[in-house]
Design a protein around this motif. Sequence first.
Motif, PDB file in Angstrom:
ATOM      1  N   GLN A 182       2.520  -2.618  -5.119  1.00  0.00           N
ATOM      2  CA  GLN A 182       3.533  -3.395  -5.616  1.00  0.00           C
ATOM      3  C   GLN A 182       3.115  -4.921  -5.821  1.00  0.00           C
ATOM      4  O   GLN A 182       4.093  -5.704  -6.295  1.00  0.00           O
ATOM      5  CB  GLN A 182       4.824  -3.407  -4.668  1.00  0.00           C
ATOM      6  CG  GLN A 182       5.361  -1.761  -4.764  1.00  0.00           C
ATOM      7  CD  GLN A 182       6.473  -1.629  -3.789  1.00  0.00           C
ATOM      8  OE1 GLN A 182       6.897  -2.335  -3.220  1.00  0.00           O
ATOM      9  NE2 GLN A 182       7.141  -0.483  -4.211  1.00  0.00           N
ATOM     10  N   GLN A 183       2.093  -5.300  -5.422  1.00  0.00           N
ATOM     11  CA  GLN A 183       1.516  -6.710  -5.491  1.00  0.00           C
ATOM     12  C   GLN A 183       0.843  -6.618  -6.729  1.00  0.00           C
ATOM     13  O   GLN A 183       0.555  -7.821  -7.290  1.00  0.00           O
ATOM     14  CB  GLN A 183       0.564  -7.103  -4.492  1.00  0.00           C
ATOM     15  CG  GLN A 183       1.256  -6.992  -2.902  1.00  0.00           C
ATOM     16  CD  GLN A 183       0.360  -7.209  -2.038  1.00  0.00           C
ATOM     17  OE1 GLN A 183      -1.011  -7.135  -2.095  1.00  0.00           O
ATOM     18  NE2 GLN A 183       0.677  -7.676  -0.851  1.00  0.00           N
ATOM     19  N   VAL A 184       0.426  -5.755  -7.503  1.00  0.00           N
ATOM     20  CA  VAL A 184      -0.049  -5.630  -8.913  1.00  0.00           C
ATOM     21  C   VAL A 184       1.018  -6.492 -10.130  1.00  0.00           C
ATOM     22  O   VAL A 184       2.093  -6.056  -9.978  1.00  0.00           O
ATOM     23  CB  VAL A 184      -0.428  -4.247  -9.345  1.00  0.00           C
ATOM     24  CG1 VAL A 184      -1.000  -4.030 -10.781  1.00  0.00           C
ATOM     25  CG2 VAL A 184      -1.514  -3.818  -8.404  1.00  0.00           C
ATOM     26  N   ALA A 198      -2.272   4.755 -20.213  1.00  0.00           N
ATOM     27  CA  ALA A 198      -2.322   3.336 -20.095  1.00  0.00           C
ATOM     28  C   ALA A 198      -2.219   2.721 -18.663  1.00  0.00           C
ATOM     29  O   ALA A 198      -3.125   1.802 -18.408  1.00  0.00           O
ATOM     30  CB  ALA A 198      -0.839   3.123 -20.847  1.00  0.00           C
ATOM     31  N   ALA A 199      -1.692   3.440 -17.717  1.00  0.00           N
ATOM     32  CA  ALA A 199      -1.773   2.957 -16.315  1.00  0.00           C
ATOM     33  C   ALA A 199      -3.139   2.817 -15.959  1.00  0.00           C
ATOM     34  O   ALA A 199      -3.544   2.067 -15.190  1.00  0.00           O
ATOM     35  CB  ALA A 199      -0.864   4.062 -15.561  1.00  0.00           C
ATOM     36  N   LEU A 200      -3.799   4.258 -16.019  1.00  0.00           N
ATOM     37  CA  LEU A 200      -5.130   4.332 -15.503  1.00  0.00           C
ATOM     38  C   LEU A 200      -5.967   3.106 -16.081  1.00  0.00           C
ATOM     39  O   LEU A 200      -6.829   2.541 -15.403  1.00  0.00           O
ATOM     40  CB  LEU A 200      -5.659   5.769 -15.680  1.00  0.00           C
ATOM     41  CG  LEU A 200      -4.955   6.728 -14.920  1.00  0.00           C
ATOM     42  CD1 LEU A 200      -5.582   8.135 -15.289  1.00  0.00           C
ATOM     43  CD2 LEU A 200      -5.077   6.423 -13.498  1.00  0.00           C
ATOM     44  N   GLU A 201      -6.079   2.855 -17.421  1.00  0.00           N
ATOM     45  CA  GLU A 201      -6.812   1.911 -17.983  1.00  0.00           C
ATOM     46  C   GLU A 201      -6.445   0.409 -17.535  1.00  0.00           C
ATOM     47  O   GLU A 201      -7.232  -0.612 -17.545  1.00  0.00           O
ATOM     48  CB  GLU A 201      -6.773   2.097 -19.503  1.00  0.00           C
ATOM     49  CG  GLU A 201      -7.527   3.391 -19.907  1.00  0.00           C
ATOM     50  CD  GLU A 201      -7.560   3.679 -21.438  1.00  0.00           C
ATOM     51  OE1 GLU A 201      -6.676   2.965 -22.178  1.00  0.00           O
ATOM     52  OE2 GLU A 201      -8.445   4.341 -21.888  1.00  0.00           O
ATOM     53  N   ARG A 202      -5.101   0.162 -17.201  1.00  0.00           N
ATOM     54  CA  ARG A 202      -4.684  -1.278 -16.981  1.00  0.00           C
ATOM     55  C   ARG A 202      -4.575  -1.672 -15.467  1.00  0.00           C
ATOM     56  O   ARG A 202      -4.400  -2.888 -15.399  1.00  0.00           O
ATOM     57  CB  ARG A 202      -3.375  -1.400 -17.517  1.00  0.00           C
ATOM     58  CG  ARG A 202      -3.394  -1.480 -19.035  1.00  0.00           C
ATOM     59  CD  ARG A 202      -2.126  -1.339 -19.909  1.00  0.00           C
ATOM     60  NE  ARG A 202      -2.109  -1.125 -21.335  1.00  0.00           N
ATOM     61  CZ  ARG A 202      -0.880  -0.831 -21.964  1.00  0.00           C
ATOM     62  NH1 ARG A 202       0.158  -0.578 -21.392  1.00  0.00           N
ATOM     63  NH2 ARG A 202      -0.853  -0.891 -23.278  1.00  0.00           N
ATOM     64  N   LEU A 203      -4.483  -0.447 -14.478  1.00  0.00           N
ATOM     65  CA  LEU A 203      -4.767  -0.851 -13.274  1.00  0.00           C
ATOM     66  C   LEU A 203      -5.711  -1.729 -12.822  1.00  0.00           C
ATOM     67  O   LEU A 203      -6.729  -1.565 -13.378  1.00  0.00           O
ATOM     68  CB  LEU A 203      -4.603   0.095 -12.190  1.00  0.00           C
ATOM     69  CG  LEU A 203      -3.078   0.854 -12.304  1.00  0.00           C
ATOM     70  CD1 LEU A 203      -3.006   2.478 -11.692  1.00  0.00           C
ATOM     71  CD2 LEU A 203      -2.179  -0.014 -11.539  1.00  0.00           C
ATOM     72  N   SER A 237      -9.213  -3.329 -11.137  1.00  0.00           N
ATOM     73  CA  SER A 237     -10.547  -2.660 -10.779  1.00  0.00           C
ATOM     74  C   SER A 237     -10.388  -2.573  -9.368  1.00  0.00           C
ATOM     75  O   SER A 237     -10.053  -3.564  -8.552  1.00  0.00           O
ATOM     76  CB  SER A 237     -11.786  -3.646 -11.142  1.00  0.00           C
ATOM     77  OG  SER A 237     -12.726  -3.090 -10.755  1.00  0.00           O
ATOM     78  N   GLY A 238     -11.013  -1.519  -8.762  1.00  0.00           N
ATOM     79  CA  GLY A 238     -10.920  -1.281  -7.289  1.00  0.00           C
ATOM     80  C   GLY A 238      -9.808  -0.526  -6.769  1.00  0.00           C
ATOM     81  O   GLY A 238      -9.852  -0.008  -5.644  1.00  0.00           O
ATOM     82  N   PHE A 239      -8.667  -0.420  -7.586  1.00  0.00           N
ATOM     83  CA  PHE A 239      -7.638   0.431  -7.056  1.00  0.00           C
ATOM     84  C   PHE A 239      -7.948   1.854  -7.052  1.00  0.00           C
ATOM     85  O   PHE A 239      -8.584   2.216  -7.952  1.00  0.00           O
ATOM     86  CB  PHE A 239      -6.473   0.117  -8.000  1.00  0.00           C
ATOM     87  CG  PHE A 239      -5.144   0.420  -7.406  1.00  0.00           C
ATOM     88  CD1 PHE A 239      -4.448  -0.282  -6.525  1.00  0.00           C
ATOM     89  CD2 PHE A 239      -4.442   1.630  -7.570  1.00  0.00           C
ATOM     90  CE1 PHE A 239      -3.093  -0.121  -6.027  1.00  0.00           C
ATOM     91  CE2 PHE A 239      -3.370   2.027  -6.951  1.00  0.00           C
ATOM     92  CZ  PHE A 239      -2.765   0.802  -6.122  1.00  0.00           C
ATOM     93  N   PRO A 240      -7.566   2.691  -6.282  1.00  0.00           N
ATOM     94  CA  PRO A 240      -8.380   4.096  -6.109  1.00  0.00           C
ATOM     95  C   PRO A 240      -7.538   5.102  -7.244  1.00  0.00           C
ATOM     96  O   PRO A 240      -6.883   5.907  -6.757  1.00  0.00           O
ATOM     97  CB  PRO A 240      -7.844   4.348  -4.633  1.00  0.00           C
ATOM     98  CG  PRO A 240      -6.565   3.793  -4.222  1.00  0.00           C
ATOM     99  CD  PRO A 240      -6.884   2.251  -4.960  1.00  0.00           C
ATOM    100  N   VAL A 241      -8.096   4.988  -8.461  1.00  0.00           N
ATOM    101  CA  VAL A 241      -7.464   5.807  -9.057  1.00  0.00           C
ATOM    102  C   VAL A 241      -8.849   6.345 -10.080  1.00  0.00           C
ATOM    103  O   VAL A 241      -9.787   5.568 -10.147  1.00  0.00           O
ATOM    104  CB  VAL A 241      -6.510   5.364 -10.173  1.00  0.00           C
ATOM    105  CG1 VAL A 241      -5.136   4.924  -9.729  1.00  0.00           C
ATOM    106  CG2 VAL A 241      -7.106   3.999 -11.151  1.00  0.00           C
ATOM    107  N   PRO A 242      -8.702   7.440 -10.617  1.00  0.00           N
ATOM    108  CA  PRO A 242      -9.919   7.860 -11.429  1.00  0.00           C
ATOM    109  C   PRO A 242     -10.048   7.399 -12.700  1.00  0.00           C
ATOM    110  O   PRO A 242      -8.987   6.788 -13.500  1.00  0.00           O
ATOM    111  CB  PRO A 242      -9.453   9.580 -11.528  1.00  0.00           C
ATOM    112  CG  PRO A 242      -7.980   9.620 -11.540  1.00  0.00           C
ATOM    113  CD  PRO A 242      -7.518   8.508 -10.700  1.00  0.00           C
TER     114      PRO A 242
END
Length: 203
Positions: free
Chosen positions: A75-77, A19-24, A26-31
């Motif tokens: 923390q700004q997300v 859920a976290a990876l799909e909702r963060l 776009s552009g945040f450095p996650v796979p």
Amino acid sequence: MKRYQGGIDEQLRRGTELAALERLPSGFPVPRVLGVPEGALRLEQLGGMHGQDLIDEGLARPVLRSCGELLRRLQQVDVSTVFPDTAVSTGWVVVHGDYGPNNMLFDQDTFRVTALLDWEWAHPGDRIEDVAWCEWIVRRHHPRHVDALDDLFAGYGVRPSWARRQQAAAAKCEAMVERFRNGPAAARKAWQEHLTLTLSWTE
């Protein structure tokens, strides 16, 4: 391929990370998630050097400054975007849950974070949690580089009080002791030792 093992909550941890990876944003450095096979996630492989390896090479200061900068960005997300089904308290932020150079990859030339990994402990919570745990990782695993924590707080933009940071780190250790209360005795003992050590530290 990331597989989830080591506890009755493995499906919960897998679901949390997915859920976290799909909702963060776009552009945040996650796979990117490439597939969701049973009991696992198939994730995009990202480049970069492991943060703890760079610290061991004497590069703690630029690594920790980047840790602080990325945490400020995290923390700004909008917390309600990442946790839309959870009631959140005013002032809560997205908490990674195991934030630190142990779960980060960096560009070895610019020290830009190329990947923040392992989101299985993510939750909405107090902004002190991740910065305190990043400090804990350094104090516990890289004690020769404690002086470089100044750069963590410089990148983060604020240095919370030592009392708050120590309390937050100790609370995490206490939670892990409780997690293993009915589990492997060795794990419970290890976290109890971590807790004792954490409470012994001084700034």
